[in-house]
Motif scaffolding. Structure first.
Motif, PDB file in Angstrom:
ATOM      1  N   SER A  20       0.831  -1.191   0.000  1.00  0.00           N
ATOM      2  CA  SER A  20       0.000   0.000   0.000  1.00  0.00           C
ATOM      3  C   SER A  20       0.870   1.248   0.000  1.00  0.00           C
ATOM      4  CB  SER A  20      -0.917   0.009   1.224  1.00  0.00           C
ATOM      5  OG  SER A  20      -1.822   1.088   1.167  1.00  0.00           O
ATOM      6  N   CYS A  21       0.457   2.238  -0.762  1.00  0.00           N
ATOM      7  CA  CYS A  21       1.149   3.515  -0.839  1.00  0.00           C
ATOM      8  C   CYS A  21       0.159   4.592  -0.411  1.00  0.00           C
ATOM      9  CB  CYS A  21       1.644   3.771  -2.253  1.00  0.00           C
ATOM     10  SG  CYS A  21       2.569   5.295  -2.468  1.00  0.00           S
ATOM     11  N   LYS A  22       0.429   5.200   0.715  1.00  0.00           N
ATOM     12  CA  LYS A  22      -0.448   6.231   1.261  1.00  0.00           C
ATOM     13  C   LYS A  22       0.012   7.599   0.774  1.00  0.00           C
ATOM     14  CE  LYS A  22      -3.529   7.999   4.183  1.00  0.00           C
ATOM     15  NZ  LYS A  22      -4.993   7.795   4.012  1.00  0.00           N
ATOM     16  N   VAL A  23      -0.919   8.334   0.194  1.00  0.00           N
ATOM     17  CA  VAL A  23      -0.658   9.689  -0.265  1.00  0.00           C
ATOM     18  C   VAL A  23      -1.105  10.648   0.825  1.00  0.00           C
ATOM     19  CG1 VAL A  23      -1.156  11.366  -2.064  1.00  0.00           C
ATOM     20  CG2 VAL A  23      -1.018   8.938  -2.635  1.00  0.00           C
ATOM     21  N   SER A  24      -0.274  11.650   1.108  1.00  0.00           N
ATOM     22  CA  SER A  24      -0.532  12.492   2.277  1.00  0.00           C
ATOM     23  C   SER A  24      -1.705  13.450   2.088  1.00  0.00           C
ATOM     24  CB  SER A  24       0.721  13.270   2.654  1.00  0.00           C
ATOM     25  OG  SER A  24       1.101  14.137   1.606  1.00  0.00           O
ATOM     26  N   ARG A  25      -1.975  13.849   0.858  1.00  0.00           N
ATOM     27  CA  ARG A  25      -3.132  14.720   0.628  1.00  0.00           C
ATOM     28  C   ARG A  25      -3.662  14.487  -0.781  1.00  0.00           C
ATOM     29  NH1 ARG A  25      -1.234  19.387  -2.142  1.00  0.00           N
ATOM     30  NH2 ARG A  25       1.003  19.765  -1.913  1.00  0.00           N
ATOM     31  N   ARG A  26      -4.896  14.906  -0.990  1.00  0.00           N
ATOM     32  CA  ARG A  26      -5.577  14.621  -2.246  1.00  0.00           C
ATOM     33  C   ARG A  26      -4.826  15.225  -3.421  1.00  0.00           C
ATOM     34  NH1 ARG A  26     -10.227  12.438  -2.314  1.00  0.00           N
ATOM     35  NH2 ARG A  26     -10.571  13.084  -0.142  1.00  0.00           N
ATOM     36  N   PRO A  27      -4.457  14.412  -4.407  1.00  0.00           N
ATOM     37  CA  PRO A  27      -3.658  14.908  -5.528  1.00  0.00           C
ATOM     38  C   PRO A  27      -4.518  15.398  -6.683  1.00  0.00           C
ATOM     39  CG  PRO A  27      -3.775  12.527  -5.631  1.00  0.00           C
ATOM     40  CD  PRO A  27      -4.576  12.944  -4.431  1.00  0.00           C
ATOM     41  N   TYR A  28      -3.863  16.025  -7.646  1.00  0.00           N
ATOM     42  CA  TYR A  28      -4.539  16.430  -8.864  1.00  0.00           C
ATOM     43  C   TYR A  28      -4.923  15.192  -9.680  1.00  0.00           C
ATOM     44  CZ  TYR A  28      -2.453  21.010  -7.895  1.00  0.00           C
ATOM     45  OH  TYR A  28      -2.074  22.193  -7.319  1.00  0.00           O
ATOM     46  N   THR A  90      11.568 -11.076  -5.350  1.00  0.00           N
ATOM     47  CA  THR A  90      12.273 -10.581  -4.175  1.00  0.00           C
ATOM     48  C   THR A  90      12.979  -9.277  -4.506  1.00  0.00           C
ATOM     49  OG1 THR A  90      12.602 -12.775  -3.230  1.00  0.00           O
ATOM     50  CG2 THR A  90      14.148 -11.054  -2.559  1.00  0.00           C
ATOM     51  N   ALA A  91      12.652  -8.236  -3.762  1.00  0.00           N
ATOM     52  CA  ALA A  91      13.199  -6.909  -4.033  1.00  0.00           C
ATOM     53  C   ALA A  91      12.697  -5.938  -2.975  1.00  0.00           C
ATOM     54  CB  ALA A  91      12.767  -6.419  -5.415  1.00  0.00           C
ATOM     55  N   VAL A  92      13.268  -4.753  -3.001  1.00  0.00           N
ATOM     56  CA  VAL A  92      12.693  -3.644  -2.255  1.00  0.00           C
ATOM     57  C   VAL A  92      11.763  -2.903  -3.209  1.00  0.00           C
ATOM     58  CG1 VAL A  92      13.139  -1.514  -0.997  1.00  0.00           C
ATOM     59  CG2 VAL A  92      14.717  -3.445  -0.774  1.00  0.00           C
ATOM     60  N   TYR A  93      10.539  -2.716  -2.784  1.00  0.00           N
ATOM     61  CA  TYR A  93       9.526  -2.078  -3.618  1.00  0.00           C
ATOM     62  C   TYR A  93       9.322  -0.633  -3.153  1.00  0.00           C
ATOM     63  CZ  TYR A  93       8.309  -6.505  -5.759  1.00  0.00           C
ATOM     64  OH  TYR A  93       8.348  -7.677  -6.483  1.00  0.00           O
ATOM     65  N   PHE A  94       9.275   0.260  -4.116  1.00  0.00           N
ATOM     66  CA  PHE A  94       9.106   1.689  -3.850  1.00  0.00           C
ATOM     67  C   PHE A  94       7.862   2.193  -4.569  1.00  0.00           C
ATOM     68  CE2 PHE A  94      13.347   2.479  -2.134  1.00  0.00           C
ATOM     69  CZ  PHE A  94      14.093   1.459  -2.699  1.00  0.00           C
ATOM     70  N   CYS A  95       7.102   3.041  -3.914  1.00  0.00           N
ATOM     71  CA  CYS A  95       6.064   3.754  -4.652  1.00  0.00           C
ATOM     72  C   CYS A  95       6.584   5.159  -4.951  1.00  0.00           C
ATOM     73  CB  CYS A  95       4.743   3.802  -3.907  1.00  0.00           C
ATOM     74  SG  CYS A  95       4.709   4.677  -2.331  1.00  0.00           S
ATOM     75  N   ALA A  96       6.204   5.648  -6.088  1.00  0.00           N
ATOM     76  CA  ALA A  96       6.634   6.960  -6.538  1.00  0.00           C
ATOM     77  C   ALA A  96       5.463   7.625  -7.248  1.00  0.00           C
ATOM     78  CB  ALA A  96       7.817   6.839  -7.488  1.00  0.00           C
ATOM     79  N   ALA A  97       5.537   8.944  -7.336  1.00  0.00           N
ATOM     80  CA  ALA A  97       4.438   9.665  -7.975  1.00  0.00           C
ATOM     81  C   ALA A  97       4.945  10.771  -8.874  1.00  0.00           C
ATOM     82  CB  ALA A  97       3.508  10.240  -6.913  1.00  0.00           C
ATOM     83  N   SER A  98       4.210  10.966  -9.941  1.00  0.00           N
ATOM     84  CA  SER A  98       4.464  12.053 -10.866  1.00  0.00           C
ATOM     85  C   SER A  98       3.269  12.991 -10.800  1.00  0.00           C
ATOM     86  CB  SER A  98       4.639  11.506 -12.285  1.00  0.00           C
ATOM     87  OG  SER A  98       4.634  12.557 -13.223  1.00  0.00           O
ATOM     88  N   THR A  99       3.500  14.213 -10.359  1.00  0.00           N
ATOM     89  CA  THR A  99       2.394  15.162 -10.177  1.00  0.00           C
ATOM     90  C   THR A  99       1.660  15.440 -11.480  1.00  0.00           C
ATOM     91  OG1 THR A  99       3.499  16.225  -8.322  1.00  0.00           O
ATOM     92  CG2 THR A  99       1.795  17.495  -9.441  1.00  0.00           C
ATOM     93  N   ASP A 103       7.234  11.596 -16.982  1.00  0.00           N
ATOM     94  CA  ASP A 103       8.272  10.691 -16.489  1.00  0.00           C
ATOM     95  C   ASP A 103       9.061  11.266 -15.314  1.00  0.00           C
ATOM     96  OD1 ASP A 103       9.027   9.466 -19.831  1.00  0.00           O
ATOM     97  OD2 ASP A 103       7.599   8.756 -18.315  1.00  0.00           O
ATOM     98  N   ASN A 104       8.677  12.445 -14.870  1.00  0.00           N
ATOM     99  CA  ASN A 104       9.371  13.054 -13.746  1.00  0.00           C
ATOM    100  C   ASN A 104       8.693  12.629 -12.452  1.00  0.00           C
ATOM    101  OD1 ASN A 104      10.943  14.700 -12.108  1.00  0.00           O
ATOM    102  ND2 ASN A 104       9.537  16.419 -12.326  1.00  0.00           N
ATOM    103  N   TYR A 105       9.267  11.643 -11.791  1.00  0.00           N
ATOM    104  CA  TYR A 105       8.721  11.184 -10.517  1.00  0.00           C
ATOM    105  C   TYR A 105       9.289  12.080  -9.417  1.00  0.00           C
ATOM    106  CZ  TYR A 105       6.653   7.213 -12.796  1.00  0.00           C
ATOM    107  OH  TYR A 105       5.870   6.428 -13.597  1.00  0.00           O
ATOM    108  N   ASP A 106       8.477  13.010  -8.960  1.00  0.00           N
ATOM    109  CA  ASP A 106       8.952  14.013  -8.013  1.00  0.00           C
ATOM    110  C   ASP A 106       8.696  13.654  -6.563  1.00  0.00           C
ATOM    111  OD1 ASP A 106       6.230  16.421  -8.589  1.00  0.00           O
ATOM    112  OD2 ASP A 106       6.303  14.250  -8.790  1.00  0.00           O
ATOM    113  N   GLN A 107       8.043  12.541  -6.321  1.00  0.00           N
ATOM    114  CA  GLN A 107       7.856  12.089  -4.943  1.00  0.00           C
ATOM    115  C   GLN A 107       8.158  10.596  -4.865  1.00  0.00           C
ATOM    116  OE1 GLN A 107       3.731  13.238  -4.906  1.00  0.00           O
ATOM    117  NE2 GLN A 107       4.582  14.963  -6.042  1.00  0.00           N
ATOM    118  N   TRP A 108       8.849  10.232  -3.800  1.00  0.00           N
ATOM    119  CA  TRP A 108       9.192   8.826  -3.577  1.00  0.00           C
ATOM    120  C   TRP A 108       8.900   8.467  -2.131  1.00  0.00           C
ATOM    121  CZ3 TRP A 108      11.093   5.326  -7.159  1.00  0.00           C
ATOM    122  CH2 TRP A 108      11.410   5.857  -8.410  1.00  0.00           C
ATOM    123  N   GLY A 109       8.333   7.296  -1.962  1.00  0.00           N
ATOM    124  CA  GLY A 109       8.156   6.777  -0.626  1.00  0.00           C
ATOM    125  C   GLY A 109       9.373   5.961  -0.222  1.00  0.00           C
TER     126      GLY A 109
END
Length: 118
Positions: A20-28, A90-99, A103-109
């Motif tokens: 699960s990837c929790k977003v801190s506030r409602r996005p566009y 098997t890996a480390v999984y990351f969630c990321a977001a592009s506002t 292709d510019n992922y400006d937020q990473w968990g």
């Protein structure tokens, strides 16, 4: 906006996990949340993405039919349901977001570790 990933763990081959990837506030509506993973000694690779507004999804070939990404607009989460896991997952999984959905992922968990033993 901040992202917080959770749900990793250690399982046997064939089992399921839900990240699960929790977003801190409602996005566009242009917002895109993606999951990436990085296995030991390997480069980070794309796993799946979902457009926040339309719900359109995309998957890497190696997870098609096994993983499902979804988003919950009320709870501000983007989940990755992973079924029929194998040792190559098997890996480390990351969630990321592009506002803006490019292709510019400006937020990473932070990463969450998934270990699958055979």
């Amino acid at each position: 906006v901040q992202l917080q990933a959770s749900g990793g763990g250690s399982v046997q081959a064939g089992a399921s996990l839900r990240l699960s990837c929790k977003v801190s506030r409602r996005p566009y509506s242009t917002y895109v949340v993606s999951w990436f993973r990085q296995a030991p000694g390997k480069e980070r690779e794309f796993v799946s993405s979902i457009k926040w507004g339309s719900g359109t999804t995309s998957y890497a070939d190696f997870v098609k039919g096994r993983f499902t990404i979804s988003r919950d607009k009320d709870n501000l989460t983007a989940d990755l349901q992973m079924n029929n896991l194998n040792s190559e997952d098997t890996a480390v999984y990351f969630c990321a977001a592009s506002t803006w959905g490019d292709d510019n992922y400006d937020q990473w968990g932070q990463g969450t570790e998934v270990t699958v033993s055979s």
